[in-house]
Design an enzyme around this catalytic site. Sequence first.
Site, PDB file in Angstrom:
ATOM      1  N   HIS A   1      -2.952   6.561   4.321  1.00  0.00           N
ATOM      2  CA  HIS A   1      -1.502   6.616   4.527  1.00  0.00           C
ATOM      3  C   HIS A   1      -0.965   7.948   3.999  1.00  0.00           C
ATOM      4  O   HIS A   1      -1.380   8.427   2.942  1.00  0.00           O
ATOM      5  CB  HIS A   1      -0.802   5.492   3.755  1.00  0.00           C
ATOM      6  CG  HIS A   1      -0.975   4.136   4.353  1.00  0.00           C
ATOM      7  ND1 HIS A   1      -1.677   3.892   5.513  1.00  0.00           N
ATOM      8  CD2 HIS A   1      -0.509   2.911   3.939  1.00  0.00           C
ATOM      9  CE1 HIS A   1      -1.642   2.592   5.785  1.00  0.00           C
ATOM     10  NE2 HIS A   1      -0.936   1.990   4.848  1.00  0.00           N
TER      11      HIS A   1
ATOM     12  N   CYS B   1       0.813  -1.218   0.000  1.00  0.00           N
ATOM     13  CA  CYS B   1       0.000   0.000   0.000  1.00  0.00           C
ATOM     14  C   CYS B   1       0.849   1.272   0.000  1.00  0.00           C
ATOM     15  O   CYS B   1       0.548   2.232  -0.709  1.00  0.00           O
ATOM     16  CB  CYS B   1      -0.953   0.001   1.186  1.00  0.00           C
ATOM     17  SG  CYS B   1      -0.192  -0.405   2.760  1.00  0.00           S
TER      18      CYS B   1
END
Length: 340
Positions: A243, A130
């Site tokens: 994130h 990710c």
Amino acid sequence: MGYRVVVAGATGNVGREMLNILAERQFPADEVVALASRKSLGSEVSYGDRTLKTKDLATFDFTGWDIALFAIGSEAAKEYGPKAAKAGCVVIDNSSLYRYDRDVPLIVPEVNPEAIEGYAKRNIIANPNCSTAQMVVALKPLHDRARIKRVVVSTYQSVSGAGKAGIDELWDQTKAIYNPTSHVGPSKFTKQIAFNVIPHIDVFLDSGETKEEWKMVAETKKILDTKIKVTATCVRVPVFVGHSEAINIETEEFLDEDEARDILRVSPGILVVDKREDGGYVTPIECVGDFATFVSRIRQDSTIDNGLNIWVVSDNLRKGAALNAVQIAELLGNRMLKKG
């Protein structure tokens, strides 16, 4: 022509997002089946305006199915990936198992779509980590213009990257802090995550870096350019989804910050929000549910000749996992149509 699509691990965070995104992007699927482990067998999951009842991954026959999106972890992918591939179903795997296999393409569609041609060697395609996915989306257009030599990245990764257990731990610890009679110690994480940050994701390697940091290095080289030097510090933060990354870039040619901003504005998958004023940037909470990789705080680094700093934010359950997998499926579908 529509495809027959399998979503394995459909009851998990990423699996549910895969189903959501398949529906949102109107992926041309004639049939979709949701698979889960036996402990979740019979659970219901949403696919657009439909409800699917999960079937047993362990006994499922992949014959006649076109594409399988796997969100089941490395151990299960090791067992069921080859079975699906052998049955003629192309596997797009979200685990780390196949990412470093020379015969398995590792793809971010905005960055290296041409790599899709290599899927036939194993009938398997790997989805990147990710934190890597959003970073290379931002780096690619800058690399094309000025050739990136070195990247220094610090990540601020949400607890959803650790699955449902990570989300639950942050939630339970946060509630406990406001209840003097309650205490919830670390379980999923090595230290308390509520109101804290932890500079440790995945296991430590002999080099002193963590495996998460090593993944960012290895995957960036495989996806973007083997010559790029990358060093990473990966940090878990008390954010549920999204994130963030502070990225320092050194290029071979000088790249002015204004030109970099203009390049990123017209690049696929990127949304630039970069005003030099209070709130003129994107934070994780604002990116949740969005498809884009957001770039802010674009500025020159005066400490080196050809340096830039950027701030990159993305929904890790989407671009960092489910969205990228569906985009790979779209890329694969287009290739199948052309060949057909």
